[in-house]
Write an enzyme that holds these catalytic residues in place. Structure first.
Site, PDB file in Angstrom:
ATOM      1  N   GLU A  92       0.809  -1.213   0.000  1.00 18.05           N
ATOM      2  CA  GLU A  92       0.000   0.000   0.000  1.00 18.05           C
ATOM      3  C   GLU A  92       0.840   1.260   0.000  1.00 18.05           C
ATOM      4  O   GLU A  92       1.987   1.278   0.459  1.00 18.05           O
ATOM      5  CB  GLU A  92      -0.897   0.014   1.240  1.00 18.05           C
ATOM      6  CG  GLU A  92      -1.913  -1.110   1.208  1.00 18.05           C
ATOM      7  CD  GLU A  92      -2.903  -1.022   2.347  1.00 18.05           C
ATOM      8  OE1 GLU A  92      -4.062  -0.692   2.082  1.00 18.05           O
ATOM      9  OE2 GLU A  92      -2.515  -1.287   3.489  1.00 18.05           O
ATOM     10  N   CYS A 338      -1.091   5.733  10.200  1.00 14.42           N
ATOM     11  CA  CYS A 338       0.113   5.020  10.645  1.00 14.42           C
ATOM     12  C   CYS A 338      -0.261   3.751  11.389  1.00 14.42           C
ATOM     13  O   CYS A 338      -1.111   3.777  12.277  1.00 14.42           O
ATOM     14  CB  CYS A 338       0.924   5.890  11.609  1.00 14.42           C
ATOM     15  SG  CYS A 338       1.637   7.313  10.851  1.00 14.42           S
TER      16      CYS A 338
END
Ligand code: SF4
Length: 349
Positions: A92, A338
């Site tokens: 990703e 994150c």
């Protein structure tokens, strides 16, 4: 095997294609055409003879990532991309909008350097996936090219904070950094490229010796080795004391302040004693601390409530005396923040 474009610097390209009549100037034109427009230059353009171009075409290939999924957050404009490269593994990238200056809107791209990750940080969904494979330099570079191609504003920065530990894929990552920053290509300034590492000490020393212009962020998260080991198994192989020695060497060699990242885990690494231990550990080393709230869909780790955060900041101000920045980790609603990247896999709880 064809020569893979997007996987070489212009100098390397010229060396490989010199027998086909490619001069340094033609190599730079070739690099610009491939990285900016995704194709070889038009025939006879800019001094390329049809003969040379035909030889280049016969010897090379332009690899392209497959875009498997793209999701844009309706709340903060972060965008998450799932790609497949030269293999079945998915990885990703995240497009981060920097729109606070209306006269200069731009994006930063957060790239993956590996599919999965071997380091198993307990607060990270990628770590729970395990390691699949290293990405090739072109697979890193093409994440930026593909995102730039569909973006309404330019990409001005790249952060290696997606899936994987960049210093465990050192050669491909450094090659990708060189390709991304070449003026004849995407021209992303070295100081606008950031590598985030959990602290692989031998690779850190190599990075220091090579003096690349890119920035470094070290994910510390605890100054207590026992606590750090419980959070980040990498501590067993590369203990905090050795890591700090390598960071002092880095500072001595480059003169740069060391940026430390601190994933905030409520009730775990947010106490006054954690701030004091950090101050003790880094005494004499100029640091800067980035605070990032944990994103853990499993619910095992929680971000600090406002009172806990402000008490921790006060303790840091009192003991550490270094610049502190609170980093916004966006795209939570699309699993782009994150620690949330799993390329669509459901993380084990
Ligand atoms: Fe790997 Fe980074 Fe996740 Fe740690 S935080 S498991 S180094 S991707």
């Amino acid at each position: 095997m064809p020569i893979l474009l997007k996987n070489l610097t212009a100098d390397q390209l010229q060396a490989r294609l010199a027998p086909a009549g490619v001069t340094p100037r033609l190599a730079r034109l070739l690099q610009a055409a491939v990285l900016r427009r995704g194709a070889l230059p038009a025939a006879a353009a800019n001094g390329f003879s049809t003969r040379v171009l035909n030889r280049v075409r016969a010897l090379t290939a332009i690899p392209v990532l497959t875009l498997v999924e793209q999701v844009v957050s309706p709340t903060d404009g972060f965008a998450r991309y799932v790609f497949r490269g030269d293999g079945p593994e998915l990885f990703e990238a995240v497009r981060i909008p920097l729109l606070h200056r209306p006269d200069d809107p731009k994006f930063v791209v957060c790239v993956s350097s590996q599919a999965g990750c071997a380091l198993g940080c307990v607060f990270c969904a990628t770590g729970r996936m395990g390691f699949q494979r290293n990405l090739a330099a072109w697979e890193i570079v093409d994440q930026v090219i593909r995102i730039q191609a569909g973006a309404p504003h330019p990409v001005r920065g790249v952060v290696f904070m997606g899936m994987g530990e960049p210093l465990l894929n050192y050669d491909a990552v450094m090659l990708a950094v060189r390709i991304l920053s070449e003026p004849c290509g995407l021209a992303i300034a070295g100081k606008a490229i950031t590598l985030s590492t959990a602290g692989i000490v031998p690779a850190l020393r190599r990075f220091t010796a090579e003096r690349l212009a890119c920035r470094l962020v070290v994910s510390l998260n605890s100054a207590d080795p026992r606590q750090r080991r419980a959070l980040m198994p990498v501590e067993a192989a590369h203990p905090t004391a050795e890591l700090l020695t390598a960071l002092r060497e880095y500072h001595a060699a480059t003169g740069r302040r060391v940026t430390l990242a601190w994933t905030m885990l409520s009730g775990i690494n947010m106490r006054a004693q954690d701030a004091r231990a950090l101050a003790e550990l880094t005494r004499g080393l100029p640091v800067k601390l980035d605070l990032i709230a944990v994103n853990d869909p499993t619910g095992r780790f929680r971000p600090p409530p406002p009172g806990e955060l402000s008490a921790f900041r006060d303790a840091l101000r009192a003991h550490l005396g270094a610049p502190i920045a609170r980093r916004y980790s966006g795209g939570q609603d699309i699993q782009a923040a994150c620690g949330m990247l799993t390329a669509g896999r459901r993380p084990a709880v």
